[in-house]
Scaffold this motif. Structure first.
Motif: not given
Length: 584
Positions: A537-559
């Motif tokens: 339903d696309g309603d779980v991630f109603d918040f902003e993603l935040k990169a951490g640990d070994d990640a330099n950046a995070v985003r939604w990416q098309r498959v």
């Protein structure tokens, strides 16, 4: 280079024709200079249209301006010898010679120049930069004074040379640099190595994509896929495919039997005579509703099974595991051709490079303590390969096969040679288990129906490549815990969300097996368990993603297959798209 090659071919035709025609026209000629002139002089000018027909088709009655003589005295005084008049073959040879030289060879030269021009034009910028560098260096190194004052800079350069040699001897470990050499800091050098890694990976993927488009490679891949299908058909008995087919056949049989009885009764009723005894309707067997049969079949339908071989992902050979330089270093692997990757292929010239990173040799908690490569085979301790290592709380079992080979107490990569031995950047001998959570949802704002997926992607800090969140399974940790922990650390900044926890409670395993990772070696390799957590339903991630640990950046990416991803992540995402019926 092309002109030299052309002249070499032209010389073969010219000399061949010259010797043959000279021998036929002047068989009695003994003067060396005249013989050489007849071989080279006349055939060369014939290329430009001077045919010397008065010599080729010589007629004493129609000599014209051509003066010749057969008198030895005249010949001794420099008069040309008369050609033979009985030979007609020289005219035929000249026609063939002109055909090959003026038409075929000339067009060959044009084609060669055109090909070279197109090839150079593709790399014009590279050639220009190299030539500019050579020009600048030449002007820098040339003395500025003209002769005879040129002796002054030569004396200066002589003393400067001895000064540099003396300085290098006194300070052998110090780099004094050079005017044409850039001295970089450790950070800049690290960035340069990462850039070289990405360029190398891009080049490898481009060449691999080009090879896949070739006809021979397509035939080979098709053959391998057919073999894989045949192998899969042998295991079809375990998939309960025949159960649904038998139900449908039984339903059709009952329906045909019932229809036959009804048609027989109808025919008999129609053939009755008026006033006769009527025939009672037959007791037709009850017809089971097909929806009930389909519901039973649907109830027996199993979720898609996870694959555990890279061949199931469409990767017939590991490519990135043989790429150079090794990540984070300038070390190049031993080159392993595609036909020598398998351990079953003999490769006596194989001399793999040995490398284990200093961070691994420092014996951190996530790495094995023993450096088996540095030990003699008989002194190496026995590690619990192909089983659960209770002592170190490490699972050394392999997803690819039940048992991987252990040679001289060293595990051997089940997918073949990589060009490097040791552990590289990996901590464990044998399989290094990881977990990759693939969180997907239907792409927002997609065209038409919801047929495009997007997933949460992170940019890794170590190589700046995009990929699926994930990490290594810690000692004594379950895969499910690793999936939740790594996703929270890398994509949510360590935050905890109740909706995300509920989503992670219903994941589907996509792949468990060997990963084509650039860190792999002959003795240490990556294996992962990839699970898909789909937000329908696309309603779980109603918040902003935040990169951490070994990640330099995070985003939604098309498959999609248009984005290069780390290791085998693109092939795994292709399986996810197939499972959801989405485009890729």
């Amino acid at each position: 280079k092309d002109l030299t090659f052309f002249i070499f071919i032209l010389a073969i035709f010219l000399i061949g024709y010259g010797i043959t025609s000279s021998a036929l026209l002047y068989p009695n000629e003994t003067r060396p200079f005249v013989v050489l002139k007849n071989i080279f002089y006349h055939p060369y000018w014939q290329l430009y249209g001077e045919l010397f027909l008065e010599r080729i088709d010589y007629n004493p009655n129609q000599a014209g301006d051509f003066n010749c003589s057969d008198d030895p005295a005249d010949i001794a005084n420099g008069v040309d010898r008369c050609p033979e008049t009985d030979e007609k073959i020289p005219s035929i040879l000249m026609a063939l010679y002109m055909l090959f030289s003026n038409i075929l060879l000339l067009n060959l030269l044009i084609a060669m120049f055109s090909y070279t021009f197109e090839r150079i034009q593709e790399n014009t910028d590279i050639f220009w930069k190299f030539q500019r560098y050579a020009l600048i260096r030449e002007y820098h190194e040339r003395p500025p004074f003209p002769p005879p004052l040129i002796i002054i800079p030569h004396v200066y350069l002589f003393f400067k040379y001895f000064y540099k040699r003396l300085r290098d001897c006194c300070n052998p470990n110090k780099d004094f640099g050079h005017v044409f050499k850039m001295t970089m800091s450790a950070t800049m050098e690290e960035h340069l190595i990462l850039w070289e890694d990405r360029c190398t990976l891009h080049c490898v993927l481009k060449s691999h994509r080009f090879e896949k488009e070739q006809v021979d490679e397509r035939v080979k891949n098709t053959e391998q896929k057919v073999d894989h299908i045949c192998y899969s058909l042998d295991d079809m008995q375990s998939l309960d495919v025949g159960k649904d087919v038998l139900k449908r056949v039984a339903y059709l049989e009952k329906h045909v039997e019932r229809t036959t009885v009804a048609l027989d009764w109808i025919i008999k009723r129609l053939s009755e005579k008026p006033g006769g005894k009527s025939i009672a309707a037959p007791d037709l067997p009850a017809l089971v509703d097909r929806s009930d049969s389909e519901s039973e079949s649907d109830a027996d339908t199993k979720p898609p099974e996870a694959v555990n071989r890279i061949e199931d992902l469409g990767l017939m050979l590991h490519i990135k595991s043989r790429s150079s330089p090794y990540p984070g270093t300038k070390i190049s692997r031993f080159i392993v051709p595609n036909n020598k990757v398998s351990w079953l292929e003999l490769f006596p010239e194989y001399q793999p490079v040995s490398y284990t990173a200093p961070t691994v040799l420092a014996k951190p908690v996530w790495a094995d303590k023993a450096d088996l490569i540095a030990m003699d085979p008989e002194d190496r301790p026995f590690l619990a390969f192909n089983q659960l290592d209770e002592e170190n709380k490490v699972d050394r079992r392999c997803h690819v096969k039940e048992y991987y080979d252990v040679i001289d107490r060293l595990p051997r990569n089940p997918q073949g040679r990589t060009g490097m031995i040791g552990r590289g950047l990996l901590g464990r001998w044998g399989p290094n288990h990881a977990a990759d959570p693939i969180v997907t949802r239907w792409r927002r704002g997609g065209e038409g129906e919801r047929k495009e997926l997007e997933f949460i992607a992170i940019q890794r800090k170590d190589n700046r490549e995009w990929g699926i969140p994930g990490g290594m399974v810690d000692p004594g940790e379950r895969v499910g815990q690793t999936l939740r922990r790594e996703f929270s650390e890398e994509a949510m900044g360590g935050a905890v969300k109740a909706k995300v926890d509920q989503l992670f409670a219903k994941g589907v395993e996509i792949f468990s097996g060997y990963v084509d990772d650039p860190r792999n070696t002959d003795n240490s390799w990556m294996e992962t368990v990839a699970m898909n957590f789909h937000d329908e339903d696309g309603d779980v991630f109603d918040f902003e993603l935040k990169a951490g640990d070994d990640a330099n950046a995070v985003r939604w990416q098309r498959v999609t297959d248009r984005v290069a991803l780390f290791a085998s992540h693109q092939a795994i995402l292709k399986k996810v798209a197939e499972m959801h019926g989405a485009t890729f």
